[in-house]
Design a protein around this motif. Structure first.
Motif, PDB file in Angstrom:
ATOM      1  N   ALA A 134       0.982  -0.918  -0.096  1.00 56.28           N
ATOM      2  CA  ALA A 134      -0.025   0.103  -0.044  1.00 56.28           C
ATOM      3  C   ALA A 134       0.884   1.259   0.165  1.00 56.28           C
ATOM      4  O   ALA A 134       0.315   2.269  -0.655  1.00 56.28           O
ATOM      5  N   TYR A 135       1.973   1.378   0.925  1.00 56.33           N
ATOM      6  CA  TYR A 135       2.698   2.497   0.916  1.00 56.33           C
ATOM      7  C   TYR A 135       3.466   2.624  -0.408  1.00 56.33           C
ATOM      8  O   TYR A 135       3.600   3.663  -0.950  1.00 56.33           O
ATOM      9  N   GLN A 136       4.010   1.697  -1.039  1.00 60.87           N
ATOM     10  CA  GLN A 136       4.870   1.619  -2.175  1.00 60.87           C
ATOM     11  C   GLN A 136       3.938   2.063  -3.425  1.00 60.87           C
ATOM     12  O   GLN A 136       4.773   2.616  -4.415  1.00 60.87           O
ATOM     13  N   LEU A 137       2.766   1.697  -3.406  1.00 58.83           N
ATOM     14  CA  LEU A 137       1.895   2.105  -4.577  1.00 58.83           C
ATOM     15  C   LEU A 137       1.355   3.519  -4.325  1.00 58.83           C
ATOM     16  O   LEU A 137       0.485   3.863  -5.260  1.00 58.83           O
ATOM     17  N   THR A 138       1.621   3.893  -3.311  1.00 57.83           N
ATOM     18  CA  THR A 138       0.997   5.383  -3.423  1.00 57.83           C
ATOM     19  C   THR A 138       2.102   6.503  -2.757  1.00 57.83           C
ATOM     20  O   THR A 138       2.344   7.371  -3.601  1.00 57.83           O
ATOM     21  N   MET A 139       2.617   6.586  -1.681  1.00 57.57           N
ATOM     22  CA  MET A 139       3.458   7.700  -1.033  1.00 57.57           C
ATOM     23  C   MET A 139       4.705   8.047  -1.584  1.00 57.57           C
ATOM     24  O   MET A 139       4.789   9.385  -1.998  1.00 57.57           O
ATOM     25  N   PRO A 140       5.371   7.265  -2.151  1.00 57.61           N
ATOM     26  CA  PRO A 140       6.664   7.669  -2.785  1.00 57.61           C
ATOM     27  C   PRO A 140       6.463   8.415  -4.006  1.00 57.61           C
ATOM     28  O   PRO A 140       7.060   9.603  -4.350  1.00 57.61           O
ATOM     29  N   GLY A 141       5.762   8.015  -4.934  1.00 61.17           N
ATOM     30  CA  GLY A 141       5.292   8.829  -6.348  1.00 61.17           C
ATOM     31  C   GLY A 141       4.711   9.972  -5.995  1.00 61.17           C
ATOM     32  O   GLY A 141       5.019  10.914  -6.618  1.00 61.17           O
ATOM     33  N   LEU A 142       3.415   9.980  -4.955  1.00 64.26           N
ATOM     34  CA  LEU A 142       2.724  11.258  -4.729  1.00 64.26           C
ATOM     35  C   LEU A 142       3.485  12.167  -4.097  1.00 64.26           C
ATOM     36  O   LEU A 142       3.698  13.455  -4.647  1.00 64.26           O
ATOM     37  N   ALA A 143       4.404  12.078  -3.080  1.00 65.79           N
ATOM     38  CA  ALA A 143       5.106  12.910  -2.295  1.00 65.79           C
ATOM     39  C   ALA A 143       6.250  13.254  -3.180  1.00 65.79           C
ATOM     40  O   ALA A 143       6.637  14.500  -3.205  1.00 65.79           O
ATOM     41  N   GLU A 144       6.944  12.718  -3.702  1.00 65.92           N
ATOM     42  CA  GLU A 144       8.304  12.706  -4.144  1.00 65.92           C
ATOM     43  C   GLU A 144       8.179  13.492  -5.651  1.00 65.92           C
ATOM     44  O   GLU A 144       8.912  14.349  -5.996  1.00 65.92           O
ATOM     45  N   GLU A 145       7.206  12.922  -6.388  1.00 62.75           N
ATOM     46  CA  GLU A 145       6.861  13.461  -7.920  1.00 62.75           C
ATOM     47  C   GLU A 145       6.389  15.037  -7.701  1.00 62.75           C
ATOM     48  O   GLU A 145       6.741  15.764  -8.155  1.00 62.75           O
ATOM     49  N   LEU A 146       5.515  15.219  -6.652  1.00 58.75           N
ATOM     50  CA  LEU A 146       4.905  16.529  -6.578  1.00 58.75           C
ATOM     51  C   LEU A 146       6.052  17.412  -6.119  1.00 58.75           C
ATOM     52  O   LEU A 146       6.286  18.621  -6.541  1.00 58.75           O
ATOM     53  N   ALA A 147       7.027  16.984  -4.968  1.00 60.55           N
ATOM     54  CA  ALA A 147       8.184  17.869  -4.803  1.00 60.55           C
ATOM     55  C   ALA A 147       9.120  18.182  -5.772  1.00 60.55           C
ATOM     56  O   ALA A 147       9.443  19.039  -6.172  1.00 60.55           O
ATOM     57  N   PHE A 148       9.567  16.972  -6.364  1.00 60.92           N
ATOM     58  CA  PHE A 148      10.843  17.078  -7.459  1.00 60.92           C
ATOM     59  C   PHE A 148      10.534  17.373  -8.842  1.00 60.92           C
ATOM     60  O   PHE A 148      10.991  18.305  -9.396  1.00 60.92           O
TER      61      PHE A 148
END
Length: 244
Positions: A134-148
């Motif tokens: 659940a974490y890997q399918l959501t949080m890294p992409g959402l948070a890191e892509e919005l920031a970087f």
């Protein structure tokens, strides 16, 4: 204090490259955007790591840093809502640029296959848990892509405009990709800077692909899908390999 210093390392490591990019662009009116990028890069690193470092506001029983990623999302959304960037500037749109769908799909599939290979070769961290998936399918992409690939890339496009006749400057993609890799390595260990090559290499390669997807499509949609797909593939493949 050590956490703040470690959070500033990506900004310090990327600063020479950013200085070269600014000098190459010849722009003297957009230094404030570059400075804001460095400050927000440091802030993001601090907020992501703070819940773990200070053991505060973590999700009870969780094995992953949900709170840190949520804080990263929060500051980025607040900045977009109240700062100088529009949703279009940061790629918050589902509309894709013409002729970008096929290459975006191909690159995304390639990244997922890369994740499968990495997981199969290096293995994973034991049985795959529902929380991990659940974490890997959501949080890294959402948070890191919005920031970087969202806020940071947009700020650097303001700081480093395209040369006359060019559709876009690729310096922002280069700088944000390096910054993304530097957030994974180096680190502080006992007051000394430690650098691990492999944790730097994968984010460097993947970050370059995410930046290309963002520039090609004009949207954060495919970078986010590719990012979460890569991460999930690594853990699923690693779990299968470990159980074999």
């Amino acid at each position: 204090m050590e956490n703040l210093v470690e959070s500033a390392l990506p900004a310090l490591f990327v600063l020479p490259v950013l200085a070269v990019a600014l000098a190459a662009s010849g722009s003297r009116r957009t230094g404030s955007a570059a400075l804001l990028f460095l400050l927000l890069l440091t802030l993001d690193g601090f907020l992501v790591s703070a819940p773990v470092v200070y053991d505060v506001a973590q999700v009870p029983g969780a094995n992953w840093n949900w709170t840190g990623k949520a804080l990263s999302l929060a500051w980025a959304l607040a900045f977009i809502g109240f700062g100088p960037l529009s949703r279009r500037d940061v790629g918050l749109t589902v509309r894709q640029r013409p002729n970008s769908l096929r290459p975006a799909v191909l690159v995304t599939v390639g990244l997922v296959l890369l994740g499968v290979t990495i997981g199969a070769v290096f293995g994973g961290g034991g049985p795959l848990r529902v929380e991990t998936l659940a974490y890997q399918l959501t949080m890294p992409g959402l948070a890191e892509e919005l920031a970087f690939r969202g806020v940071f890339l947009a700020l650097l496009h303001r700081a480093i405009p395209a040369e006359a006749g060019a559709a876009v400057s690729w310096w922002p993609a280069v700088v944000t990709t390096l910054a993304f890799a530097f957030t994974h390595s180096p680190s502080l260990e006992g007051g000394r800077i430690a650098f691990a090559f492999l944790p730097f290499l994968l984010p460097l390669v993947a970050g370059a692909a995410f930046a290309w997807l963002r520039e090609k499509t004009g949207s954060l949609l495919w970078p986010t899908i590719a990012h979460n797909g890569l991460n999930a593939a690594i853990f699923v493949s690693g779990s299968v390999a470990g159980a074999a």
